[in-house]
Design a protein around this motif. Structure first.
Motif, PDB file in Angstrom:
ATOM      1  N   TRP A 179      29.423 -19.599  -3.684  1.00 17.33           N
ATOM      2  CA  TRP A 179      30.339 -19.878  -4.781  1.00 17.33           C
ATOM      3  C   TRP A 179      30.484 -18.653  -5.672  1.00 17.33           C
ATOM      4  O   TRP A 179      29.503 -18.072  -6.135  1.00 17.33           O
ATOM      5  CB  TRP A 179      29.861 -21.048  -5.629  1.00 17.33           C
ATOM      6  CG  TRP A 179      29.801 -22.345  -4.888  1.00 17.33           C
ATOM      7  CD1 TRP A 179      30.634 -22.771  -3.912  1.00 17.33           C
ATOM      8  CD2 TRP A 179      28.842 -23.374  -5.081  1.00 17.33           C
ATOM      9  NE1 TRP A 179      30.256 -24.003  -3.475  1.00 17.33           N
ATOM     10  CE2 TRP A 179      29.163 -24.411  -4.184  1.00 17.33           C
ATOM     11  CE3 TRP A 179      27.757 -23.532  -5.915  1.00 17.33           C
ATOM     12  CZ2 TRP A 179      28.441 -25.576  -4.095  1.00 17.33           C
ATOM     13  CZ3 TRP A 179      27.025 -24.694  -5.838  1.00 17.33           C
ATOM     14  CH2 TRP A 179      27.375 -25.708  -4.933  1.00 17.33           C
ATOM     15  N   THR A 180      31.709 -18.286  -5.941  1.00 19.48           N
ATOM     16  CA  THR A 180      31.973 -17.084  -6.720  1.00 19.48           C
ATOM     17  C   THR A 180      31.460 -17.209  -8.141  1.00 19.48           C
ATOM     18  O   THR A 180      30.882 -16.263  -8.679  1.00 19.48           O
ATOM     19  CB  THR A 180      33.489 -16.796  -6.739  1.00 19.48           C
ATOM     20  OG1 THR A 180      33.954 -16.723  -5.390  1.00 19.48           O
ATOM     21  CG2 THR A 180      33.781 -15.507  -7.449  1.00 19.48           C
ATOM     22  N   TRP A 181      31.628 -18.361  -8.759  1.00 16.59           N
ATOM     23  CA  TRP A 181      31.189 -18.521 -10.149  1.00 16.59           C
ATOM     24  C   TRP A 181      29.670 -18.436 -10.272  1.00 16.59           C
ATOM     25  O   TRP A 181      29.151 -17.923 -11.249  1.00 16.59           O
ATOM     26  CB  TRP A 181      31.723 -19.819 -10.752  1.00 16.59           C
ATOM     27  CG  TRP A 181      31.208 -21.067 -10.077  1.00 16.59           C
ATOM     28  CD1 TRP A 181      31.756 -21.728  -9.028  1.00 16.59           C
ATOM     29  CD2 TRP A 181      30.013 -21.777 -10.420  1.00 16.59           C
ATOM     30  NE1 TRP A 181      30.978 -22.801  -8.690  1.00 16.59           N
ATOM     31  CE2 TRP A 181      29.908 -22.862  -9.530  1.00 16.59           C
ATOM     32  CE3 TRP A 181      29.030 -21.604 -11.390  1.00 16.59           C
ATOM     33  CZ2 TRP A 181      28.862 -23.763  -9.575  1.00 16.59           C
ATOM     34  CZ3 TRP A 181      27.979 -22.503 -11.430  1.00 16.59           C
ATOM     35  CH2 TRP A 181      27.911 -23.578 -10.528  1.00 16.59           C
ATOM     36  N   LEU A 182      28.949 -18.920  -9.258  1.00 18.41           N
ATOM     37  CA  LEU A 182      27.496 -18.846  -9.299  1.00 18.41           C
ATOM     38  C   LEU A 182      27.005 -17.417  -9.047  1.00 18.41           C
ATOM     39  O   LEU A 182      26.044 -16.964  -9.664  1.00 18.41           O
ATOM     40  CB  LEU A 182      26.888 -19.813  -8.277  1.00 18.41           C
ATOM     41  CG  LEU A 182      25.398 -20.068  -8.383  1.00 18.41           C
ATOM     42  CD1 LEU A 182      25.012 -20.532  -9.786  1.00 18.41           C
ATOM     43  CD2 LEU A 182      24.971 -21.096  -7.357  1.00 18.41           C
ATOM     44  N   ARG A 183      27.702 -16.704  -8.155  1.00 20.04           N
ATOM     45  CA  ARG A 183      27.380 -15.284  -7.945  1.00 20.04           C
ATOM     46  C   ARG A 183      27.628 -14.493  -9.224  1.00 20.04           C
ATOM     47  O   ARG A 183      26.834 -13.626  -9.588  1.00 20.04           O
ATOM     48  CB  ARG A 183      28.227 -14.699  -6.812  1.00 20.04           C
ATOM     49  CG  ARG A 183      27.817 -15.168  -5.440  1.00 20.04           C
ATOM     50  CD  ARG A 183      28.762 -14.648  -4.371  1.00 20.04           C
ATOM     51  NE  ARG A 183      28.852 -13.203  -4.330  1.00 20.04           N
ATOM     52  CZ  ARG A 183      28.083 -12.433  -3.588  1.00 20.04           C
ATOM     53  NH1 ARG A 183      27.163 -12.971  -2.826  1.00 20.04           N
ATOM     54  NH2 ARG A 183      28.238 -11.126  -3.589  1.00 20.04           N
ATOM     55  N   LEU A 184      28.709 -14.790  -9.926  1.00 19.93           N
ATOM     56  CA  LEU A 184      29.011 -14.112 -11.180  1.00 19.93           C
ATOM     57  C   LEU A 184      27.942 -14.420 -12.234  1.00 19.93           C
ATOM     58  O   LEU A 184      27.532 -13.537 -12.987  1.00 19.93           O
ATOM     59  CB  LEU A 184      30.399 -14.510 -11.687  1.00 19.93           C
ATOM     60  CG  LEU A 184      30.891 -13.787 -12.922  1.00 19.93           C
ATOM     61  CD1 LEU A 184      31.020 -12.298 -12.659  1.00 19.93           C
ATOM     62  CD2 LEU A 184      32.222 -14.361 -13.361  1.00 19.93           C
ATOM     63  N   PHE A 185      27.456 -15.647 -12.250  1.00 15.66           N
ATOM     64  CA  PHE A 185      26.389 -16.018 -13.182  1.00 15.66           C
ATOM     65  C   PHE A 185      25.108 -15.230 -12.901  1.00 15.66           C
ATOM     66  O   PHE A 185      24.453 -14.755 -13.823  1.00 15.66           O
ATOM     67  CB  PHE A 185      26.115 -17.529 -13.104  1.00 15.66           C
ATOM     68  CG  PHE A 185      24.985 -17.969 -13.982  1.00 15.66           C
ATOM     69  CD1 PHE A 185      25.142 -18.043 -15.355  1.00 15.66           C
ATOM     70  CD2 PHE A 185      23.756 -18.294 -13.433  1.00 15.66           C
ATOM     71  CE1 PHE A 185      24.092 -18.430 -16.173  1.00 15.66           C
ATOM     72  CE2 PHE A 185      22.698 -18.685 -14.234  1.00 15.66           C
ATOM     73  CZ  PHE A 185      22.868 -18.756 -15.615  1.00 15.66           C
ATOM     74  N   THR A 197      25.904  -5.286  -7.620  1.00 17.23           N
ATOM     75  CA  THR A 197      26.715  -5.924  -6.587  1.00 17.23           C
ATOM     76  C   THR A 197      26.739  -5.097  -5.311  1.00 17.23           C
ATOM     77  O   THR A 197      26.886  -5.647  -4.229  1.00 17.23           O
ATOM     78  CB  THR A 197      28.150  -6.171  -7.080  1.00 17.23           C
ATOM     79  OG1 THR A 197      28.711  -4.939  -7.542  1.00 17.23           O
ATOM     80  CG2 THR A 197      28.184  -7.184  -8.188  1.00 17.23           C
TER      81      THR A 197
END
Length: 146
Positions: free
Chosen positions: A74-80, A131
């Motif tokens: 999930w992109t939002w979890l990676r961003l978190f 990243t």
């Protein structure tokens, strides 16, 4: 000697800036390692035990972050996760740049301006480096295949 002094000052400041940008990625693992190492020392582990626990905690913190980036889809979890690791680097960048600015100028407003610019630069660098360290290729492809 009079011409060598300012040159050495610029070289030393440049070295510390390079060191700050290089090590900013490790701000959270170092913080976690030092905190847990002090806790272990104060609970009776001794000096060597505290150092050993600090090294293990710092390495585990860094490894957990890399593993989370490699496995989370999930992109939002990676961003978190990335923000969790970049936020301490931002604070470290602000503090280091503010310390250098205090030596270079007397105006508190300009010190703050330079400190904020340094914090933003360190944040961007830490974001790109963190990243870039994440395993995007083989680990995620193997998981996607099954």
């Amino acid at each position: 000697m009079i011409t060598l002094g300012p040159l050495l000052v610029f070289l030393v400041i440049g070295f510390f800036a390079w060191l700050l940008f290089t090590l900013a990625v490790f701000a959270l693992p170092v913080f976690a390692g030092v905190t847990i190492g002090f806790w272990a020392f104060h609970t009776g582990a001794g000096t060597l035990g505290g150092i050993a626990v600090a090294l293990v905690a710092g390495a585990a913190t860094f490894g957990i972050g890399q593993l989370a980036l490699a496995l989370v889809t999930w992109t939002w979890l990676r961003l978190f996760v990335i923000i969790l690791y970049v936020a301490p680097a931002t604070v470290a960048g602000y503090s280091a740049t503010h310390g250098i600015a205090q030596m270079a100028m007397s105006s508190p407003r300009w010190q703050t301006v330079f400190a904020v610019v340094g914090a933003v630069a360190v944040s961007i660098t830490a974001f790109i480096r963190f990243t870039g360290m994440a395993a995007d290729g083989p680990a995620r492809q193997r998981l996607a295949r099954g």
